[in-house]
Write an enzyme that holds these catalytic residues in place. Structure first.
Site, PDB file in Angstrom:
ATOM      1  N   HIS A   1       0.826  -1.210   0.000  1.00 17.07           N
ATOM      2  CA  HIS A   1       0.000   0.000   0.000  1.00 17.07           C
ATOM      3  C   HIS A   1       0.862   1.262   0.000  1.00 17.07           C
ATOM      4  O   HIS A   1       1.299   1.729   1.045  1.00 17.07           O
ATOM      5  CB  HIS A   1      -0.911  -0.035   1.247  1.00 17.07           C
ATOM      6  CG  HIS A   1      -2.000   0.986   1.250  1.00 17.07           C
ATOM      7  ND1 HIS A   1      -3.043   0.959   2.159  1.00 17.07           N
ATOM      8  CD2 HIS A   1      -2.224   2.072   0.482  1.00 17.07           C
ATOM      9  CE1 HIS A   1      -3.847   1.974   1.933  1.00 17.07           C
ATOM     10  NE2 HIS A   1      -3.376   2.672   0.936  1.00 17.07           N
TER      11      HIS A   1
ATOM     12  N   HIS B   1       1.183   5.219  -2.194  1.00 18.33           N
ATOM     13  CA  HIS B   1       0.615   6.129  -3.205  1.00 18.33           C
ATOM     14  C   HIS B   1       1.662   7.151  -3.623  1.00 18.33           C
ATOM     15  O   HIS B   1       2.534   7.518  -2.845  1.00 18.33           O
ATOM     16  CB  HIS B   1      -0.588   6.888  -2.635  1.00 18.33           C
ATOM     17  CG  HIS B   1      -1.711   6.031  -2.170  1.00 18.33           C
ATOM     18  ND1 HIS B   1      -2.460   5.271  -3.024  1.00 18.33           N
ATOM     19  CD2 HIS B   1      -2.207   5.815  -0.921  1.00 18.33           C
ATOM     20  CE1 HIS B   1      -3.386   4.626  -2.318  1.00 18.33           C
ATOM     21  NE2 HIS B   1      -3.249   4.922  -1.045  1.00 18.33           N
TER      22      HIS B   1
ATOM     23  N   ALA C   1      -4.555   8.494  -3.609  1.00 15.96           N
ATOM     24  CA  ALA C   1      -5.960   8.096  -3.496  1.00 15.96           C
ATOM     25  C   ALA C   1      -6.880   9.290  -3.260  1.00 15.96           C
ATOM     26  O   ALA C   1      -7.958   9.376  -3.845  1.00 15.96           O
ATOM     27  CB  ALA C   1      -6.115   7.079  -2.371  1.00 15.96           C
TER      28      ALA C   1
ATOM     29  N   TYR D   1     -12.197   7.265   5.177  1.00 15.60           N
ATOM     30  CA  TYR D   1     -11.438   6.058   4.848  1.00 15.60           C
ATOM     31  C   TYR D   1     -11.847   4.892   5.765  1.00 15.60           C
ATOM     32  O   TYR D   1     -12.120   3.785   5.307  1.00 15.60           O
ATOM     33  CB  TYR D   1      -9.922   6.294   5.009  1.00 15.60           C
ATOM     34  CG  TYR D   1      -9.236   7.017   3.865  1.00 15.60           C
ATOM     35  CD1 TYR D   1      -9.927   7.878   3.023  1.00 15.60           C
ATOM     36  CD2 TYR D   1      -7.876   6.847   3.639  1.00 15.60           C
ATOM     37  CE1 TYR D   1      -9.275   8.547   1.994  1.00 15.60           C
ATOM     38  CE2 TYR D   1      -7.221   7.516   2.610  1.00 15.60           C
ATOM     39  CZ  TYR D   1      -7.920   8.365   1.791  1.00 15.60           C
ATOM     40  OH  TYR D   1      -7.264   9.013   0.781  1.00 15.60           O
TER      41      TYR D   1
ATOM     42  N   GLU E   1       1.225   2.529   3.640  1.00 15.07           N
ATOM     43  CA  GLU E   1       0.607   3.736   3.072  1.00 15.07           C
ATOM     44  C   GLU E   1       1.537   4.937   3.204  1.00 15.07           C
ATOM     45  O   GLU E   1       1.100   6.049   3.461  1.00 15.07           O
ATOM     46  CB  GLU E   1      -0.773   4.025   3.684  1.00 15.07           C
ATOM     47  CG  GLU E   1      -1.642   4.879   2.764  1.00 15.07           C
ATOM     48  CD  GLU E   1      -3.070   5.102   3.257  1.00 15.07           C
ATOM     49  OE1 GLU E   1      -3.290   5.013   4.467  1.00 15.07           O
ATOM     50  OE2 GLU E   1      -3.950   5.360   2.419  1.00 15.07           O
TER      51      GLU E   1
ATOM     52  N   ARG F   1       1.875  11.687   8.499  1.00 10.83           N
ATOM     53  CA  ARG F   1       3.276  11.848   8.074  1.00 10.83           C
ATOM     54  C   ARG F   1       4.240  12.121   9.216  1.00 10.83           C
ATOM     55  O   ARG F   1       5.443  12.135   9.015  1.00 10.83           O
ATOM     56  CB  ARG F   1       3.373  12.997   7.068  1.00 10.83           C
ATOM     57  CG  ARG F   1       2.555  12.719   5.824  1.00 10.83           C
ATOM     58  CD  ARG F   1       2.709  13.815   4.772  1.00 10.83           C
ATOM     59  NE  ARG F   1       1.857  13.521   3.628  1.00 10.83           N
ATOM     60  CZ  ARG F   1       2.155  13.809   2.377  1.00 10.83           C
ATOM     61  NH1 ARG F   1       3.278  14.417   2.092  1.00 10.83           N
ATOM     62  NH2 ARG F   1       1.328  13.505   1.398  1.00 10.83           N
TER      63      ARG F   1
HETATM   64 ZN   LIG Z   1      -4.195   4.478   0.637  1.00 15.24          ZN
END
Ligand SMILES: [Zn+2]
Length: 341
Positions: free
Chosen positions: A6, A8, A72, A194, A284, A290
């Site tokens: 996962h 992005h 996403a 989400y 992710e 972050r």
């Molecule tokens: Zn994601």
């Protein structure tokens, strides 16, 4: 080998967002024709966008390959129509393809689909075929709510989605159930929308016979499965009351969870509740959260560290989560990684 299922492209060069802003601005101007337009991004722009971010973190954290898809939250299927989504998805997927071509040892592609609220699956099927057969991608992200937080589409178990599932089965790729940004002020995108979607998708799967119709269809429910592992007893009880299959039978070959849970207690719970065969390592990164956890001094999304710390799981089970399950759920990865080797 450690496969992160996962990731992005959240650090894509600015030109991508400039394109998107112009595309959205043009929606209000009917005199402008609906052309796809071009994207001016050099290979050096791509290298620069990754070297200090995803690639650096792979090296620092000791992961090898990331299953990589467009950002996403930027899919935003609620904006414009299916043509808007098609042009946007093609550009985003082409960019992922360039990343995977520049760094074949580090990234394998997963595509964004040109979904649009109420639109038939035709454009998604075409783009999935292109992504798999022409770009070498190994899966797709499927948004269960292209309306962006208003849930106007039928459940994932509805026949509306079946043409796409038929194509997924035919080309043997899974989908990660992944919503995008929220245009409903009630739902913060990464904090609520989400996690709601992950939980919602699981309950939809529990209440229908989708996997009787598609025994080899596979979904990854990200973010550790939303609220599902924490409420496993509720879902087991509901399955029993509703005369549905036992949960371990329900998920066995069809539903998988990633490890994007950003604290050790959550990971321990996930690993205790969900069978090792149904968990794929994922982080992710660089993504939803972050920062550095002041309690540990480590990044919240350094989920490999949590798995490494857990002692209650055997090494063979860890191998499943770090590599073997990803190879089983995304079988096309075997050819990609082998091709590189
Ligand atoms: Zn994601």
């Amino acid at each position: 080998m450690i496969i992160d299922c996962h990731g992005h492209y959240t650090t894509a060069p600015k030109a991508l967002q400039i394109y998107r802003d112009a595309q959205i601005a043009a929606l209000g101007d009917r005199s402008r024709s609906r052309t796809k337009g071009t994207l001016a991004i050099s290979d050096d722009d791509i290298r620069e966008s990754l070297e200090g971010a995803q690639l650096k973190l792979q090296r620092e954290r000791g992961t090898d390959v990331t299953i990589f898809s467009p950002r996403a939250s930027a899919m935003a299927h609620h904006i414009g129509d299916v043509t808007t989504s098609q042009h946007w998805s093609e550009h985003c997927n082409d960019l992922i393809h360039r990343v995977c071509t520049l760094y074949p040892n580090n990234f394998v592609g997963v595509c964004q689909l040109p979904q649009s609220p109420g639109a038939p699956m035709d454009a998604c099927i075409r783009e999935l075929e292109r992504a798999v057969n022409e770009l070498g991608f190994i899966g797709c992200n499927l948004n269960p709510d292209p309306s962006g937080g208003h849930w106007t589409s039928p459940p994932l178990t509805d026949r509306y989605w079946y043409p796409l599932y038929e194509k997924m089965v035919e080309v043997d790729v899974p989908a990660m159930v992944h919503v995008s940004s929220s245009c409903n002020l009630n739902f913060h995108a990464t904090g609520a929308h989400y996690i709601n979607a992950d939980t919602t998708a699981f309950m939809q799967f529990l209440t229908a016979d989708l996997f009787k119709d598609f025994p080899t269809l596979r979904f990854i429910i990200p973010h550790g499965g939303g609220a599902v592992p924490y409420h496993w007893g509720r879902y087991r009880g509901l399955a029993q009351d509703l005369k549905r299959p036992r949960l371990d039978d329900l998920i066995r070959d069809n539903i998988f969870f990633d490890t994007c849970v950003y604290h050790i207690a959550g990971i321990e719970l996930l690993l205790k509740i969900v069978p090792a065969d149904n968990i794929l390592f994922g982080s992710e990164m660089v993504g939803a959260v972050r920062g550095v956890d002041p309690e540990t001094g480590h990044y919240f999304d350094d989920t490999k560290r949590y798995l490494d710390c857990v002692t209650a799981v055997s090494e063979p089970d860890k191998r499943k989560m770090f590599e073997e399950n990803a190879r089983r759920v995304y079988p096309r990865i075997n050819k990609r990684i082998l091709a590189v080797a």
